[in-house]
Enzyme design. Structure first.
Site, PDB file in Angstrom:
ATOM      1  N   ASP A   1      -2.964   8.631   1.652  1.00 19.13           N
ATOM      2  CA  ASP A   1      -2.133   9.461   0.776  1.00 19.13           C
ATOM      3  C   ASP A   1      -2.999  10.305  -0.156  1.00 19.13           C
ATOM      4  OD1 ASP A   1      -2.995   7.066  -0.511  1.00 19.13           O
ATOM      5  OD2 ASP A   1      -1.544   7.429  -2.112  1.00 19.13           O
ATOM      6  N   GLU A   2      -2.420  11.365  -0.646  1.00 17.59           N
ATOM      7  CA  GLU A   2      -2.982  12.194  -1.713  1.00 17.59           C
ATOM      8  C   GLU A   2      -4.438  12.597  -1.449  1.00 17.59           C
ATOM      9  OE1 GLU A   2      -0.296  10.759  -5.495  1.00 17.59           O
ATOM     10  OE2 GLU A   2      -1.990   9.481  -4.930  1.00 17.59           O
TER      11      GLU A   2
END
Length: 529
Positions: free
Chosen positions: A337-338
């Protein structure tokens, strides 16, 4: 040895029996009556009231099937809960008598209990918990605990009576995966703190513990081939504290403890972003070869492994090989993620490469739902944490066979504040009161996702603001039981009006267990004196 006669005598010497009835005497009298079989969280799939009630007697025994070490372990676990408060010996026996407390294993398929379900029957002679597996017996024991007075949870002698209403419960989970995540990277949490949380999760039939072990602020698991990850990368945390990490032995202790509560540990090594602790520990993981400075803030999305470098591939292989070797469960979470500063082509190449490595070491890949923007491997599981439910790549991947764990941040993230007055937590996904944590359907969170693709639910608790067990509990309770019911109970039983009443009845149990909980104004909590 406990002398049971001392406590009543002491009460009489203090004149307790002569004290006039207090305004709450009616409530106290009601507490002595057996709890309805429906007064359980998560609510059982089926309840049928019966005549009479079972009262645990001083000479009662716990009967377990011969030849089953697992059932015997469940029996010992139950005895360990009941003995301090009742003062009873509760020996374990393997005879076939149907009186006292009976744990019975049935033939697979019998009673339609599945891999984790159980049947609990209470009569004046016995409480019989039957299941096809020892996991089912363990979950049935959690129900039995909730049907006994809350004082049974105390480690001090109580007066009873220890009574269970008559009738039959037939129960099994809606979803196979019912998880909770604890972030030990932003703030480190000790083995003892994790074990305490495991015990609390077990009461509500959670069966997966996801440990977020690495992030920008700290690396929390020892890797023998990369000792600087913990010696240096694990030396701090948010705010600049001393951090910490789990040795191999300590991590394996957590894994064993979770297994004793029928909970599978899911380790997460977040990559290619959220990696500043690794980048600070080993300079060759940066594209310029220069180690990063340690980081103690809370911003995200600024770090990335240097994907094209062979040193990165070797690093990832080393870490996954060692984590897989010390984790008996089937899953390994790769994060994903991210990764905002990882180029699109590099991200896709990295996810593909890491999935192959995980598969080579015999584990099933789990990743945050951003991995659906790459190429999820066959059998991969994506964990959805969005708030909108309109992420097309997630739906496309699910339609193609990728299974999903549902953790919508605006419902399931336990680190969100309850309201603007909440002293800890975050609010980027909005305030999440207990009703909001309860009122959602995993099957309809993301548009276009077939209900059959949903493997289960998980309640993550990120620790940017969380430093100790008291703060973990304040954010988890009462919302964790809400999400546990979403994951366990049939959709047809879902009712906020019912749940808030049953949730309120949990408060004396939490008090007995020493759990620090938030007294939500949405719940009619009992008078606590």
């Amino acid at each position: 040895m406990r002398r049971r006669s001392v406590v009543p005598a002491l009460l009489l010497s203090l004149g307790v029996a002569a004290v006039p009835a207090a305004p709450h005497a009616a409530a106290a009298a009601a507490a002595a009556a057996p709890l309805p079989l429906t007064q359980v969280v998560p609510v059982p799939a089926s309840v049928r009231a019966g005549g009479g009630a079972f009262t645990l007697a001083e000479d009662a025994a716990i009967h377990v099937p011969a030849g089953s070490p697992g059932a015997a372990a469940v029996g010992r676990y139950l005895a360990g809960i009941l003995r301090p408060s009742t003062g009873y010996g509760l020996p374990l026996t393997t005879n076939a008598r149907r009186e006292g407390i009976v744990l019975a294993l049935t033939e697979p398929g019998a009673g339609n209990t599945g891999a984790e379900g159980y049947r609990l029957q209470s009569t004046p002679r016995a409480v019989v918990i039957s299941a096809a597996t020892t996991a089912g017996l363990f979950h049935g024991v959690q129900t039995l605990r909730q049907l006994l007075p809350a004082s049974v949870e105390r480690e001090l002698y109580g007066l009873g009576p220890w009574t269970v209403a008559g009738g039959t419960i037939a129960d099994r989970p809606r979803y196979a995966y019912r998880g909770a995540m604890l972030d030990v990277a932003r703030h480190f949490h000790t083995v003892q703190q994790v074990e305490r949380y495991i015990d609390q999760l077990a009461l509500y039939k959670i069966n997966r513990l996801h440990l977020h072990l690495t992030d920008d602020q700290g690396w929390r698991i020892a890797i023998a081939s990369r000792p600087r990850l913990t010696a240096y990368g694990g030396s701090t945390q948010v705010g600049g504290g001393t951090g910490g990490y789990y040795t191999t032995a300590e991590y394996q202790q957590i894994v064993r403890y979770a297994a004793s509560r029928y909970m599978t540990v899911v380790p997460e090594i977040d990559m290619p972003g959220h990696t500043n602790a690794a980048l600070a520990s080993y300079g060759e993981l940066n594209c310029n070869g220069v180690p990063r400075a340690l980081y103690t803030g809370t911003a995200v999305g600024f770090s990335s492994l240097c994907v094209p470098k062979p040193a990165t591939t070797q690093f990832v292989d080393d870490v996954i090989r060692e984590v897989a070797a010390m984790t008996p469960g089937p899953y390994l979470h790769i994060g994903g993620d991210e990764a905002r500063v990882t180029g699109r082509a590099d991200y896709v190449a990295f996810v593909d490469r890491v999935q192959q490595i995980v598969r080579r070491y015999g584990k099933t890949v789990i990743g945050w739902h951003q991995i659906t923007g790459a190429d999820p491997a066959p059998g991969a599981i994506a964990q959805y944490w969005g708030t909108k439910g309109d992420e097309e790549p997630v739906a496309v991947a699910a339609q193609a066979g990728t299974r999903l764990i549902m953790s919508p941040a605006n419902h399931a993230y336990l680190d969100m504040k309850y309201d603007e007055e909440t002293p800890i937590g975050q609010k980027w996904a909005g305030y999440t009161e207990v009703q909001k944590a309860y009122d959602w359907n995993p099957a309809t969170v993301v548009r276009g996702v077939p209900a059959s693709a949903v493997l289960g639910v998980e309640a993550p608790l990120w620790s940017e603001t969380v430093t100790d067990s008291s703060e973990i509990e304040y954010l988890a309770f009462p919302r964790l039981p809400a999400i546990a019911e979403v994951g366990w109970s049939p959709a047809a039983t879902h009712s906020w009006a019912s749940f808030r009443q049953r949730l309120a009845a949990q408060a004396p149990r939490w008090t007995a267990l020493g759990i620090n909980y938030y007294r939500s104004p949405q719940v009619p909590w009992p008078w606590t004196g």
